[in-house]
Scaffold this active site. Sequence first.
Site, short mmCIF file in Angstrom:
data_model
loop_
_atom_site.label_atom_id
_atom_site.label_comp_id
_atom_site.label_asym_id
_atom_site.label_seq_id
_atom_site.Cartn_x
_atom_site.Cartn_y
_atom_site.Cartn_z
N ASN A 1 0.86 -1.40 -0.08
CA ASN A 1 0.10 -0.03 -0.04
C ASN A 1 0.82 1.10 0.13
OD1 ASN A 1 0.35 -1.48 2.63
ND2 ASN A 1 -0.44 0.46 3.50
N ALA B 1 -14.09 -3.08 -0.24
CA ALA B 1 -14.74 -2.52 -1.16
C ALA B 1 -14.21 -1.29 -1.30
CB ALA B 1 -16.15 -2.58 -0.89
N CYS C 1 -2.78 4.74 7.78
CA CYS C 1 -2.99 4.67 9.27
C CYS C 1 -2.03 5.19 9.99
CB CYS C 1 -3.05 2.99 9.32
SG CYS C 1 -4.09 2.19 7.99
#
Length: 387
Positions: free
Chosen positions: A148, A203, A328
């Site tokens: 990521n 999603a 995060c």
Amino acid sequence: MSKKIYLDYAATTPLDKRVLKAMMSYLKEKFGNAMSFHLFGKETEKAVEKARAQIADLLDADPEEIFFTSGATESNNWALRGLTKKGDHIITSAIEHHSLKETAEALQKEGREVTFLKPEENGVLALSKIQSAVRKNTKLISIMFANNEVGTIQPIQKTGEWLKKENKNKKNKIYLHTDAAQALGYLNCSVKKLGVDLMSISAHKIYGPKGIGGLYIKRGAPIKNLLFGGEQEQGKRPGTHNVAGIVGFGEATRILIKERTKNAKKIKKLRDSLIKKVLKEIPHSSLNGSIKRRLPNNANFSFKNVEGEGIVLGLSLKGIAVSTGSACTSGSLEPSHVLLAMGKGPLEAHGSLRISLGKYTTKKEIDVFIKELKKTIERLRKISPEL
Ligand SMILES: *Cc1c(COP(=O)(O)O)cnc(C)c1O
């Protein structure tokens, strides 16, 4: 301030209008509990099963192997904790998403053995490293499909192919899990082709709603529950279905199947020109991670003598959204564990900037971004004591 520019698609993506449209009636009149026996329940149950089939189609799996969760974070927690027990050995990488990394660390404290493998300097893990980490008690290998922060693509298919042979002469099978939250939007995630037993998906990284995701569990994989208290999802993941979210996930998947290749091509072209321009026009800039084995929407740079956070804040004031690494950790000012594992020093790890494009990104936006990035870095370097 002119129009806002969003270049943080790896953190989350906007909802596709078609997805919202598909969800609407399930937020309004079609409100039944999908487990109810009456007509209200039958209606929503049908919608849930349709979405499950759409997602199974994308993953090349059977619908019975798709379990809805609250997102990839829960799926990662479930895969690691559910498939292993005390005394088992888990092999993972040192560049996993926090939801996997911290689960592995927690399990280590609870008595699982965990090996965190470092990637090569280019951010790609060598298959040979995975192979030589195997022990007698290895139960699970969990490696992300695509990273990521730097977008690097890991050798999951090769690992799957090797494991298939390895498991033939083994009494205790080794299972393979992959976190495909970032990969799903761009790469072929056929579980059969990859040879994985478990796959985490989400999603909101593919223009669907937040708070809904899934775990692919290959038929027969011995996974224990994380949650208890209901018969939903074959009794394996109880809790009233997030029907609108599930419907949105299904629709996002349907659109992805149709448009993924075309969008990836367009995005890659924009991304490649962005990388070229940044490296050419901004002095002391470098690209982090392999250029070849990389998601088409990711760029990650280090700029000498500038902190990533400073750039993010400066650009945000101009209406441009980028990030330092993962969403995060923003705000924590911790250096990126991904860049550190790739062998970068703490300074470089602090100075990194992630730009992630998406299907709504335009050339005009990239041009404005580069112009503002240049100005921001020049300004920050002037006040930096080092230059
Ligand atoms: C976003 C992301 C997650 C977390 O997914 P959620 O659905 O937000 O919980 C996990 N892994 C990777 C690689 C991600 O990019």
